[in-house]
Motif scaffolding. Structure first.
Motif, short mmCIF file in Angstrom:
data_model
loop_
_atom_site.label_atom_id
_atom_site.label_comp_id
_atom_site.label_asym_id
_atom_site.label_seq_id
_atom_site.Cartn_x
_atom_site.Cartn_y
_atom_site.Cartn_z
N ARG A 168 0.84 -1.19 0.00
CA ARG A 168 0.00 0.00 0.00
C ARG A 168 0.87 1.25 0.00
O ARG A 168 2.02 1.21 0.43
CB ARG A 168 -0.95 0.01 1.20
CG ARG A 168 -0.28 0.13 2.55
CD ARG A 168 -1.31 -0.06 3.66
NE ARG A 168 -0.71 0.10 4.98
CZ ARG A 168 -1.36 -0.15 6.12
NH1 ARG A 168 -2.63 -0.55 6.09
NH2 ARG A 168 -0.74 0.02 7.28
N VAL B 257 2.39 -5.06 3.05
CA VAL B 257 1.22 -5.34 3.87
C VAL B 257 1.15 -6.84 4.18
O VAL B 257 1.08 -7.24 5.34
CB VAL B 257 -0.07 -4.89 3.18
CG1 VAL B 257 -1.28 -5.27 4.03
CG2 VAL B 257 -0.06 -3.39 2.91
N SER C 282 1.66 -3.83 11.50
CA SER C 282 0.54 -2.89 11.61
C SER C 282 -0.80 -3.52 11.24
O SER C 282 -1.85 -2.96 11.59
CB SER C 282 0.80 -1.67 10.73
OG SER C 282 0.97 -2.07 9.38
N VAL C 283 -0.79 -4.64 10.53
CA VAL C 283 -2.05 -5.26 10.11
C VAL C 283 -2.24 -6.66 10.67
O VAL C 283 -3.31 -7.25 10.48
CB VAL C 283 -2.15 -5.31 8.57
CG1 VAL C 283 -1.91 -3.93 7.97
CG2 VAL C 283 -1.20 -6.33 7.97
N ARG D 285 -5.56 -8.39 11.90
CA ARG D 285 -6.72 -7.72 11.29
C ARG D 285 -6.91 -8.09 9.83
O ARG D 285 -8.04 -8.16 9.34
CB ARG D 285 -6.56 -6.20 11.41
CG ARG D 285 -6.47 -5.69 12.82
CD ARG D 285 -6.49 -4.16 12.86
NE ARG D 285 -5.36 -3.56 12.16
CZ ARG D 285 -5.48 -2.71 11.16
NH1 ARG D 285 -6.67 -2.33 10.73
NH2 ARG D 285 -4.40 -2.19 10.59
N PHE D 286 -5.81 -8.31 9.13
CA PHE D 286 -5.85 -8.64 7.70
C PHE D 286 -5.51 -10.11 7.49
O PHE D 286 -4.68 -10.66 8.21
CB PHE D 286 -4.86 -7.79 6.91
CG PHE D 286 -5.18 -6.32 6.82
CD1 PHE D 286 -6.19 -5.74 7.59
CD2 PHE D 286 -4.46 -5.51 5.96
CE1 PHE D 286 -6.48 -4.39 7.50
CE2 PHE D 286 -4.74 -4.14 5.87
CZ PHE D 286 -5.75 -3.60 6.64
N MET E 176 -9.83 -7.50 5.07
CA MET E 176 -9.35 -6.45 5.97
C MET E 176 -10.46 -6.14 6.98
O MET E 176 -11.53 -5.65 6.59
CB MET E 176 -8.97 -5.20 5.18
CG MET E 176 -7.96 -5.48 4.08
SD MET E 176 -7.36 -3.98 3.27
CE MET E 176 -8.87 -3.35 2.55
N LEU F 39 -10.85 -1.93 10.25
CA LEU F 39 -10.07 -0.93 9.53
C LEU F 39 -9.92 0.35 10.34
O LEU F 39 -10.82 0.75 11.09
CB LEU F 39 -10.72 -0.64 8.19
CG LEU F 39 -10.46 -1.73 7.12
CD1 LEU F 39 -11.45 -1.62 5.98
CD2 LEU F 39 -9.03 -1.63 6.60
N LYS F 40 -8.76 0.98 10.16
CA LYS F 40 -8.43 2.20 10.87
C LYS F 40 -8.15 3.31 9.84
O LYS F 40 -7.76 3.01 8.71
CB LYS F 40 -7.17 1.99 11.71
CG LYS F 40 -7.26 0.83 12.70
CD LYS F 40 -5.93 0.63 13.40
CE LYS F 40 -5.99 -0.53 14.37
NZ LYS F 40 -4.69 -0.73 15.08
N GLU G 189 -5.62 5.03 9.52
CA GLU G 189 -4.24 4.91 9.04
C GLU G 189 -4.06 3.81 8.00
O GLU G 189 -2.99 3.67 7.42
CB GLU G 189 -3.27 4.69 10.21
CG GLU G 189 -3.65 3.58 11.15
CD GLU G 189 -4.40 4.11 12.38
OE1 GLU G 189 -5.30 4.97 12.23
OE2 GLU G 189 -4.10 3.61 13.49
N ASP G 190 -5.10 3.03 7.75
CA ASP G 190 -5.07 2.05 6.66
C ASP G 190 -5.38 2.69 5.31
O ASP G 190 -5.28 2.03 4.27
CB ASP G 190 -6.06 0.92 6.92
CG ASP G 190 -5.70 0.08 8.13
OD1 ASP G 190 -6.62 -0.28 8.89
OD2 ASP G 190 -4.50 -0.22 8.32
N TYR H 20 -3.97 0.41 -2.52
CA TYR H 20 -3.48 -0.94 -2.29
C TYR H 20 -3.15 -1.60 -3.62
O TYR H 20 -3.96 -1.55 -4.57
CB TYR H 20 -4.54 -1.76 -1.54
CG TYR H 20 -4.57 -1.43 -0.08
CD1 TYR H 20 -5.10 -0.21 0.37
CD2 TYR H 20 -4.07 -2.31 0.88
CE1 TYR H 20 -5.11 0.11 1.71
CE2 TYR H 20 -4.09 -2.00 2.23
CZ TYR H 20 -4.61 -0.79 2.64
OH TYR H 20 -4.62 -0.47 3.97
#
Length: 123
Positions: free
Chosen positions: A38, A48, A63-64, A67-68, A83, A86-87, A89-90, A94
Motif C-alpha cells: 500500500r 502489507v 501494523s495489520v 486484522r488482515f 481487511m 479498519l483504521k 491509518e489504513d 493498495y
C-alpha cells in the motif's frame, strides 16, 4: 509476465471491513508468490502481506497482523485480502504484486504490479 487487476476498494468507516481481490492472467499463477502493498499520499510504498506459491506460508506487516488475512485460489487465479477492523491509518492505494521466487517483503523484489485500488477509512 503476469497481468494483475485489483478490485474491492472503497470508502468505509473505522471498524468496518473490506475484501480486496486481485485477478491474474498470463503465465501459471501457482508459480508466483503474491503480495499486497500500500501507498499513502506522501509516503513510500510499504509491505502489507505476502503469500507463498502454495499458500502454506503467509506473512504480515506488524501494523495489520491480526486484522488482515491474505489468501489465494490457484484454481481461479486470484489472491484476496480480508481487511477487518479498519483504521484511518489504513487509508492508501493498495497494490497487488507478483514475483516468481520465494516469499519476499521488499516492493523492489516484485516484478509485476496491478494498477491499485483506493481504500479510504474515515474516522
Amino acid at each position: 509476465q503476469v497481468q494483475l487487476v485489483e478490485s474491492g476498494g472503497g470508502l468505509v468507516q473505522a471498524g468496518d471491513s473490506l475484501r480486496l481481490a486481485c485477478a491474474a492472467s498470463g503465465r501459471t499463477f501457482s508459480g508466483y508468490t503474491m503480495g499486497w502493498f500500500r501507498q499513502a499520499p506522501g509516503k513510500e510504498r510499504e509491505f502489507v502481506a505476502v503469500i507463498s506459491r502454495t499458500g502454506a506460508d503467509r506473512y504480515y506487516a506488524d501494523s495489520v497482523k491480526g486484522r488482515f488475512t491474505i489468501s489465494r485460489d490457484n484454481a481461479k487465479n486470484t489472491v484476496s485480502m480480508q481487511m477487518n477492523s479498519l483504521k484511518p491509518e489504513d487509508t492508501a492505494v493498495y497494490y497487488c504484486a507478483a514475483r516468481t521466487l520465494v516469499v519476499a517483503t521488499n516492493p523492489a523484489d516484485f516484478h509485476s504490479w496491478g494498477q491499485g485500488t483506493q481504500v479510504t477509512v474515515s474516522s
